[in-house]
Write a protein that holds these residues in place. Structure first.
Motif, PDB file in Angstrom:
ATOM      1  N   ASP A  73     102.591 -27.534 -68.179  1.00 17.50           N
ATOM      2  CA  ASP A  73     101.914 -27.856 -66.968  1.00 17.50           C
ATOM      3  C   ASP A  73     102.501 -29.263 -67.364  1.00 17.50           C
ATOM      4  O   ASP A  73     103.030 -29.881 -68.563  1.00 17.50           O
ATOM      5  N   ILE A  74     102.458 -29.931 -66.038  1.00 20.59           N
ATOM      6  CA  ILE A  74     102.864 -31.666 -65.819  1.00 20.59           C
ATOM      7  C   ILE A  74     101.562 -32.072 -65.482  1.00 20.59           C
ATOM      8  O   ILE A  74     100.781 -31.774 -64.805  1.00 20.59           O
ATOM      9  N   ILE A  75     100.706 -33.412 -66.356  1.00 18.22           N
ATOM     10  CA  ILE A  75      99.798 -33.942 -66.064  1.00 18.22           C
ATOM     11  C   ILE A  75     100.526 -35.438 -65.523  1.00 18.22           C
ATOM     12  O   ILE A  75     101.133 -36.105 -65.528  1.00 18.22           O
ATOM     13  N   LEU A  76      99.350 -35.761 -64.454  1.00 19.69           N
ATOM     14  CA  LEU A  76     100.416 -37.370 -63.576  1.00 19.69           C
ATOM     15  C   LEU A  76      99.167 -38.531 -64.627  1.00 19.69           C
ATOM     16  O   LEU A  76      98.369 -37.659 -64.348  1.00 19.69           O
ATOM     17  N   PRO A 117     105.583 -38.266 -58.908  1.00 21.95           N
ATOM     18  CA  PRO A 117     105.579 -37.148 -58.780  1.00 21.95           C
ATOM     19  C   PRO A 117     106.590 -36.635 -58.415  1.00 21.95           C
ATOM     20  O   PRO A 117     106.130 -35.534 -57.943  1.00 21.95           O
ATOM     21  N   SER A 118     107.732 -36.724 -58.560  1.00 22.03           N
ATOM     22  CA  SER A 118     108.223 -35.219 -58.267  1.00 22.03           C
ATOM     23  C   SER A 118     108.839 -34.181 -58.945  1.00 22.03           C
ATOM     24  O   SER A 118     108.843 -33.812 -58.131  1.00 22.03           O
ATOM     25  N   MET A 119     109.097 -34.106 -60.104  1.00 23.04           N
ATOM     26  CA  MET A 119     109.141 -33.372 -60.517  1.00 23.04           C
ATOM     27  C   MET A 119     107.736 -32.593 -60.548  1.00 23.04           C
ATOM     28  O   MET A 119     107.759 -31.148 -60.337  1.00 23.04           O
ATOM     29  N   TYR A 120     106.539 -33.078 -60.704  1.00 21.00           N
ATOM     30  CA  TYR A 120     104.993 -32.116 -60.052  1.00 21.00           C
ATOM     31  C   TYR A 120     105.423 -31.439 -58.923  1.00 21.00           C
ATOM     32  O   TYR A 120     104.571 -30.723 -58.776  1.00 21.00           O
ATOM     33  N   ASN A 121     105.785 -31.868 -57.661  1.00 17.25           N
ATOM     34  CA  ASN A 121     106.014 -31.799 -56.786  1.00 17.25           C
ATOM     35  C   ASN A 121     106.837 -30.411 -56.433  1.00 17.25           C
ATOM     36  O   ASN A 121     106.425 -29.251 -55.930  1.00 17.25           O
ATOM     37  N   ALA A 122     107.647 -30.703 -57.498  1.00 17.52           N
ATOM     38  CA  ALA A 122     108.808 -29.466 -57.163  1.00 17.52           C
ATOM     39  C   ALA A 122     108.341 -27.904 -58.319  1.00 17.52           C
ATOM     40  O   ALA A 122     107.942 -27.405 -57.970  1.00 17.52           O
ATOM     41  N   ILE A 123     107.424 -28.044 -59.140  1.00 19.15           N
ATOM     42  CA  ILE A 123     106.871 -27.038 -59.759  1.00 19.15           C
ATOM     43  C   ILE A 123     105.584 -26.512 -58.921  1.00 19.15           C
ATOM     44  O   ILE A 123     105.780 -25.387 -58.981  1.00 19.15           O
ATOM     45  N   LYS A 124     105.089 -27.614 -58.371  1.00 16.56           N
ATOM     46  CA  LYS A 124     103.644 -27.188 -58.214  1.00 16.56           C
ATOM     47  C   LYS A 124     103.733 -26.821 -56.558  1.00 16.56           C
ATOM     48  O   LYS A 124     102.786 -26.580 -55.952  1.00 16.56           O
ATOM     49  N   GLY A 125     104.665 -27.167 -56.008  1.00 13.45           N
ATOM     50  CA  GLY A 125     105.126 -26.600 -54.564  1.00 13.45           C
ATOM     51  C   GLY A 125     103.912 -27.815 -53.606  1.00 13.45           C
ATOM     52  O   GLY A 125     103.243 -27.588 -52.481  1.00 13.45           O
ATOM     53  N   GLU A 126     104.142 -29.468 -54.499  1.00 16.24           N
ATOM     54  CA  GLU A 126     103.114 -30.490 -53.447  1.00 16.24           C
ATOM     55  C   GLU A 126     104.245 -31.210 -53.089  1.00 16.24           C
ATOM     56  O   GLU A 126     105.432 -31.384 -53.241  1.00 16.24           O
ATOM     57  N   GLY A 170     107.384 -44.692 -72.337  1.00 16.33           N
ATOM     58  CA  GLY A 170     107.426 -44.161 -73.544  1.00 16.33           C
ATOM     59  C   GLY A 170     105.574 -44.451 -74.043  1.00 16.33           C
ATOM     60  O   GLY A 170     105.753 -43.435 -74.906  1.00 16.33           O
ATOM     61  N   ALA A 171     105.056 -44.889 -73.182  1.00 13.96           N
ATOM     62  CA  ALA A 171     103.238 -45.365 -73.661  1.00 13.96           C
ATOM     63  C   ALA A 171     102.874 -43.892 -72.607  1.00 13.96           C
ATOM     64  O   ALA A 171     102.095 -42.908 -73.294  1.00 13.96           O
ATOM     65  N   ALA A 172     103.588 -42.839 -71.471  1.00 17.81           N
ATOM     66  CA  ALA A 172     103.677 -41.854 -70.734  1.00 17.81           C
ATOM     67  C   ALA A 172     102.217 -40.497 -71.058  1.00 17.81           C
ATOM     68  O   ALA A 172     101.389 -40.186 -70.996  1.00 17.81           O
ATOM     69  N   GLY A 173     103.212 -40.484 -72.734  1.00 17.01           N
ATOM     70  CA  GLY A 173     102.559 -39.516 -73.283  1.00 17.01           C
ATOM     71  C   GLY A 173     100.940 -39.237 -73.833  1.00 17.01           C
ATOM     72  O   GLY A 173     100.038 -38.787 -73.415  1.00 17.01           O
ATOM     73  N   LEU A 174     100.983 -40.599 -73.872  1.00 17.66           N
ATOM     74  CA  LEU A 174      99.713 -41.255 -74.724  1.00 17.66           C
ATOM     75  C   LEU A 174      98.632 -41.551 -73.706  1.00 17.66           C
ATOM     76  O   LEU A 174      97.492 -41.221 -73.720  1.00 17.66           O
ATOM     77  N   ALA A 175      99.409 -42.021 -72.907  1.00 23.24           N
ATOM     78  CA  ALA A 175      98.319 -41.972 -71.697  1.00 23.24           C
ATOM     79  C   ALA A 175      97.420 -40.693 -71.273  1.00 23.24           C
ATOM     80  O   ALA A 175      96.276 -40.212 -70.691  1.00 23.24           O
ATOM     81  N   ALA A 176      98.611 -39.518 -71.287  1.00 20.12           N
ATOM     82  CA  ALA A 176      97.851 -38.331 -70.255  1.00 20.12           C
ATOM     83  C   ALA A 176      97.277 -38.186 -71.914  1.00 20.12           C
ATOM     84  O   ALA A 176      96.338 -36.905 -70.583  1.00 20.12           O
ATOM     85  N   VAL A 177      97.312 -37.937 -72.935  1.00 17.27           N
ATOM     86  CA  VAL A 177      95.787 -37.787 -73.877  1.00 17.27           C
ATOM     87  C   VAL A 177      95.409 -38.325 -73.661  1.00 17.27           C
ATOM     88  O   VAL A 177      93.764 -37.528 -74.150  1.00 17.27           O
ATOM     89  N   GLN A 178      94.858 -39.070 -73.005  1.00 16.47           N
ATOM     90  CA  GLN A 178      94.043 -40.070 -73.409  1.00 16.47           C
ATOM     91  C   GLN A 178      93.077 -39.495 -72.182  1.00 16.47           C
ATOM     92  O   GLN A 178      92.108 -39.742 -71.712  1.00 16.47           O
ATOM     93  N   ALA A 179      94.012 -39.443 -70.803  1.00 10.90           N
ATOM     94  CA  ALA A 179      93.474 -39.209 -69.320  1.00 10.90           C
ATOM     95  C   ALA A 179      93.052 -37.846 -69.279  1.00 10.90           C
ATOM     96  O   ALA A 179      91.734 -37.211 -69.255  1.00 10.90           O
ATOM     97  N   ALA A 180      93.396 -36.801 -70.692  1.00 11.43           N
ATOM     98  CA  ALA A 180      92.411 -34.954 -70.166  1.00 11.43           C
ATOM     99  C   ALA A 180      91.664 -35.277 -71.931  1.00 11.43           C
ATOM    100  O   ALA A 180      92.548 -34.342 -72.215  1.00 11.43           O
ATOM    101  N   PRO A 181      91.588 -35.303 -72.183  1.00 14.21           N
ATOM    102  CA  PRO A 181      90.929 -35.794 -73.298  1.00 14.21           C
ATOM    103  C   PRO A 181      90.459 -34.287 -74.001  1.00 14.21           C
ATOM    104  O   PRO A 181      90.773 -33.558 -75.229  1.00 14.21           O
ATOM    105  N   GLU A 182      89.871 -33.392 -73.078  1.00 12.77           N
ATOM    106  CA  GLU A 182      89.510 -32.139 -73.382  1.00 12.77           C
ATOM    107  C   GLU A 182      90.711 -31.472 -73.597  1.00 12.77           C
ATOM    108  O   GLU A 182      90.287 -30.159 -74.007  1.00 12.77           O
ATOM    109  N   ARG A 183      91.548 -31.339 -73.044  1.00 12.94           N
ATOM    110  CA  ARG A 183      92.599 -30.570 -72.783  1.00 12.94           C
ATOM    111  C   ARG A 183      93.383 -30.265 -74.614  1.00 12.94           C
ATOM    112  O   ARG A 183      93.440 -29.391 -74.841  1.00 12.94           O
ATOM    113  N   PHE A 184      93.087 -31.453 -74.723  1.00 12.60           N
ATOM    114  CA  PHE A 184      93.989 -31.683 -76.340  1.00 12.60           C
ATOM    115  C   PHE A 184      92.598 -31.665 -77.968  1.00 12.60           C
ATOM    116  O   PHE A 184      93.694 -31.995 -78.454  1.00 12.60           O
TER     117      PHE A 184
END
Length: 421
Positions: free
Chosen positions: A267-270, A226-235, A295-309
């Protein structure tokens, strides 16, 4: 991210002001690479749309000649070399996809290329890069160590470094994907984009926000990196281990890309390894298209947070298809096991003639297909007259598996799933 006054008219260029890459840079890159890089299809998936609860379009960058979007940025950077730089040659560090993009277009343009790849890079990516005529150097346990070697080697040999993501011309080249997606599907209101070093999402954000400021851009990273997630969110979440999405396993995000993402990405999703594996398997099963983990990470994110999309018009980039066939087999088999369609069962039977036949008949009556059978008489904790029978069976789904286990119990057999006794 600062918000404009509620009733103020949107300024399509305000958010890009002062950034290293402009919308004009992306437009120029599109003109430069036109005819040398495929304009891939951006098609709606009706089945995935129904499953995910949104209108889903897929940008098939895995169908590029090198099976990766990376050749866009690589070519744009190579075309900007001076005649002297072309003659001396270039060097790049990459876990595979950027390497192939640089190698292929450098060879096509007659530019000598050396590629530094970290130890553990998938063999398919190494061989594909070598096939394009580049000199391959395996060095460094991580992409960062490979980068250190590439910089030193390039300086010693007077080669021009083609950075995989932290270069304005590379970023602009990757951004051409957003131009194509919005031209093909103007109604898109959300883009979900994998993040490694950040070159792809940076270029796409610059281009997309200039055309449609209200469009949401969501980044995706593997939970293990989560390198960019850490950089952007201060984690300070840890980065470790082997991920199926090795193409975005970057420990140190780019300086240029971090600033662009901070300004333009919403936003960034893990996503977890299980979620990435399932997305790879789903794209093969439903779309009949092969993608690597990143290449499948985008679909994984949509499935991980279906309410968001939910209900949104979502564009996903299938960034690459360079994955070992052995790994594909493992991913598909593991998914069958998760769905209860492929299962190993351990059965305690009496060591006498006819027992295997009885079990086989029972499983057949229950509609289960036997894939593998093995006996274990010595290395078990059963009595001397007992035998451990292990069978791998194929069932329709989890409910069918439960029915098979129930029938075994009713027939007097002690049966369990290994690890769940």
């Amino acid at each position: 991210m600062p918000k404009a006054p509620k009733n103020a008219p949107p300024d399509p260029h305000a958010s890009e002001a002062g950034l290293a890459v402009t919308p004009g840079d992306v437009t120029s890159a599109a003109a430069a690479i036109r005819g040398s890089v495929m304009v891939t299809e951006c098609d709606q998936s009706r089945t995935l749309s129904e499953i995910c609860g949104c209108n889903l379009w897929l940008k098939f960058e895995n169908l590029q000649f090198t099976s990766t979007f990376k050749e866009r940025g690589a070519l744009n950077r190579l075309l900007a070399l001076s005649p002297d730089e072309r003659q001396r040659g270039v060097i790049a560090m990459s876990a595979g996809n950027h390497a192939q993009g640089v190698a292929y277009h450098a060879h096509r343009l007659g530019i000598p290329a050396a590629i530094v790849m970290p130890i553990g890079t998938p063999m398919v990516k190494i061989e594909n890069t070598r096939r394009h005529g580049a000199e391959i150097i395996i060095s460094g346990k991580t992409l960062e160590e490979a980068a250190e070697f590439a910089r030193a080697h390039g300086k010693a040999k007077n080669l021009t470094m083609i950075h995989p993501y932290d270069d304005p011309q590379v970023i602009a080249g990757q951004g051409t994907i957003a131009l194509e997606m919005l031209a093909s599907v103007p109604q898109l209101d959300t883009l979900v984009v994998p993040i490694g070093g950040g070159g792809l999402i940076s270029g796409m954000a610059v281009a997309a926000k200039s055309l449609k400021p209200e469009l949401q851009i969501i980044g995706v990273q593997a939970e293990l990196y989560p390198s960019m997630y850490n950089a952007i969110k201060g984690e300070s979440l840890p980065m470790r281990g082997d991920t199926l999405a090795e193409g975005i396993a970057v420990k140190t995000p780019g300086r240029i890309t971090t600033e662009i993402i901070r300004r333009l990405v919403d936003d960034i999703i893990l996503v977890t390894e299980d979620q990435i594996e399932r997305a790879v398997a789903m794209l093969i099963a439903i779309e009949k298209t092969v993608v690597e983990g990143a290449g499948a990470a985008g679909l994984a994110a949509v499935q991980a947070a279906p309410e968001r999309f939910s209900g949104r018009n979502v564009g996903l980039v299938l960034t690459g298809g360079n994955i070992d066939t052995r790994l594909i087999a493992s991913v598909l088999t593991r998914e069958l096991a998760r769905e209860g369609r492929l299962t190993q069962i351990a059965i305690d039977i009496v060591d006498r003639p006819g027992q295997l036949a009885s079990v086989s008949a029972l499983l057949a009556e229950a509609g289960a297909n036997i894939i593998e059978v093995s006996h274990q008489r010595t290395f078990s904790d059963l009595p001397a007259k007992g035998t451990l029978l292990e069978v791998v069976i194929e069932t329709r789904d989890r409910a069918h598996l439960d029915d098979v286990m129930k029938r075994l119990g009713e027939a007097g057999y002690t049966a369990w799933l290994p690890g769940r006794r």
